[in-house]
Write an enzyme that holds these catalytic residues in place. Structure first.
Site, PDB file in Angstrom:
ATOM      1  N   ASP A 123       2.633   2.613   5.110  1.00 42.20           N
ATOM      2  CA  ASP A 123       2.643   1.324   4.421  1.00 42.20           C
ATOM      3  C   ASP A 123       1.856   1.339   3.109  1.00 42.20           C
ATOM      4  O   ASP A 123       0.901   2.105   2.986  1.00 42.20           O
ATOM      5  CB  ASP A 123       2.110   0.218   5.350  1.00 42.20           C
ATOM      6  CG  ASP A 123       0.755   0.532   5.975  1.00 42.20           C
ATOM      7  OD1 ASP A 123       0.552   1.663   6.432  1.00 42.20           O
ATOM      8  OD2 ASP A 123      -0.104  -0.368   6.013  1.00 42.20           O
ATOM      9  N   GLU A 178      -3.073  -7.494   4.323  1.00 42.99           N
ATOM     10  CA  GLU A 178      -1.857  -7.260   5.095  1.00 42.99           C
ATOM     11  C   GLU A 178      -0.750  -8.180   4.586  1.00 42.99           C
ATOM     12  O   GLU A 178      -0.982  -9.370   4.326  1.00 42.99           O
ATOM     13  CB  GLU A 178      -2.101  -7.547   6.583  1.00 42.99           C
ATOM     14  CG  GLU A 178      -2.996  -6.545   7.289  1.00 42.99           C
ATOM     15  CD  GLU A 178      -2.241  -5.311   7.780  1.00 42.99           C
ATOM     16  OE1 GLU A 178      -0.997  -5.241   7.573  1.00 42.99           O
ATOM     17  OE2 GLU A 178      -2.880  -4.429   8.372  1.00 42.99           O
ATOM     18  N   HIS A 186      -2.080   1.737   1.963  1.00 45.53           N
ATOM     19  CA  HIS A 186      -2.653   2.409   3.124  1.00 45.53           C
ATOM     20  C   HIS A 186      -2.195   3.864   3.196  1.00 45.53           C
ATOM     21  O   HIS A 186      -2.971   4.761   3.521  1.00 45.53           O
ATOM     22  CB  HIS A 186      -2.239   1.651   4.395  1.00 45.53           C
ATOM     23  CG  HIS A 186      -3.100   1.929   5.576  1.00 45.53           C
ATOM     24  ND1 HIS A 186      -2.833   1.415   6.824  1.00 45.53           N
ATOM     25  CD2 HIS A 186      -4.223   2.674   5.719  1.00 45.53           C
ATOM     26  CE1 HIS A 186      -3.759   1.825   7.677  1.00 45.53           C
ATOM     27  NE2 HIS A 186      -4.607   2.595   7.031  1.00 45.53           N
TER      28      HIS A 186
END
Length: 258
Positions: free
Chosen positions: A171, A123, A161
């Site tokens: 994303d 992330e 993603h």
């Protein structure tokens, strides 16, 4: 007759306690196995290894907010990631590399249908609207170098993603610098001069070769555009076909596994 503990020699008690500790330690390190089978351990083994790295943006407003979410839950339930990289470049690890982080959700990439089990999730602290910080990308490249080397993940097996779940996720978005990653040797990217594909070239077969899910084809094209061109749009144009032909040639040559 039961002997009083006070009459048992101290050395005997110590030996008994040490024996218990050693037995408990042995049990603690015994890996789980099927009770239906007799356990006959082979030394010819190692940890299961991920084969894919998935990049996300947090779509939140700070690393601390994202750390809280990734250790609790969001509106859809519990979520996590293997790593979080702050905008200042600080790298946080939330889940061990060999464990299954809950970052991908439903979706697939090529024949990988349980992406969480086969991947590392990274992330990036980013609100989904802003360019990615230079320090953050520098740390990402360093982390990718470590993971691909240490876990032997092919350099081409780094995706977003949105790539694996184009109908659900945006994303890391069209602002993510995939070309910068490619220049550093990470991710699948066109090479050399782009040429027009031959007559009969099937762009959808090329998309499937790359790994894109095709259940929602306009969404898949949008994901492809965000990744390889940094633009919107859900239909192919001539430049898309040149890129897809180039990528399919790389894959067919087997040169995408470096």
């Amino acid at each position: 007759m039961v002997r009083s503990l006070s009459k048992i020699p101290v050395s005997t008690v110590r030996i008994a306690l040490m024996t218990c500790v050693l037995m408990l330690a042995a049990c603690a390190h015994m890996p789980p196995h099927n009770p239906m089978a007799t356990w006959m351990r082979s030394p010819n083994q190692d940890m299961r290894r991920p084969v894919l790295i998935v990049v996300h943006f947090t779509e939140q407003h700070s690393a601390q907010e994202s750390l809280e979410t990734l250790r609790t839950r969001n509106s859809g339930g519990p979520v996590s990631a293997t790593y979080l990289i702050g905008s200042d470049g600080h790298i946080y690890q939330l889940v061990s590399d060999e464990r299954r982080a809950w970052h991908a959700g439903s979706g697939h990439w090529g024949t990988i249908t349980d992406v969480n089990s086969a991947s590392i999730g990274i992330e990036l602290d980013n609100d989904g609207q802003s360019p990615f910080a230079s320090a953050q990308i520098t740390s990402l490249l360093q982390l990718l170098g470590d993971l691909t080397t240490r876990l032997r993940i092919p350099h081409a097996q780094i995706i977003g993603h949105q790539d694996l779940a184009p109908s659900r996720k945006p994303d890391p978005g069209k602002l993510f610098p995939w070309k910068q990653l490619a220049d550093a040797g990470f991710g699948l990217w066109p090479r050399g001069e782009l040429a027009d594909p031959p007559t009969g070239f099937d762009p959808w077969m090329a998309m499937a070769m790359i790994g894109y899910p095709l259940e929602d084809r306009p969404a898949a094209v949008k994901a492809f555009h965000n990744h390889f061109r940094g633009i919107d749009g859900d239909t192919f144009d001539a430049q898309d076909l040149r890129i897809l032909y180039n990528l399919s040639q790389i894959i067919e040559s087997g040169d995408n596994t470096r």
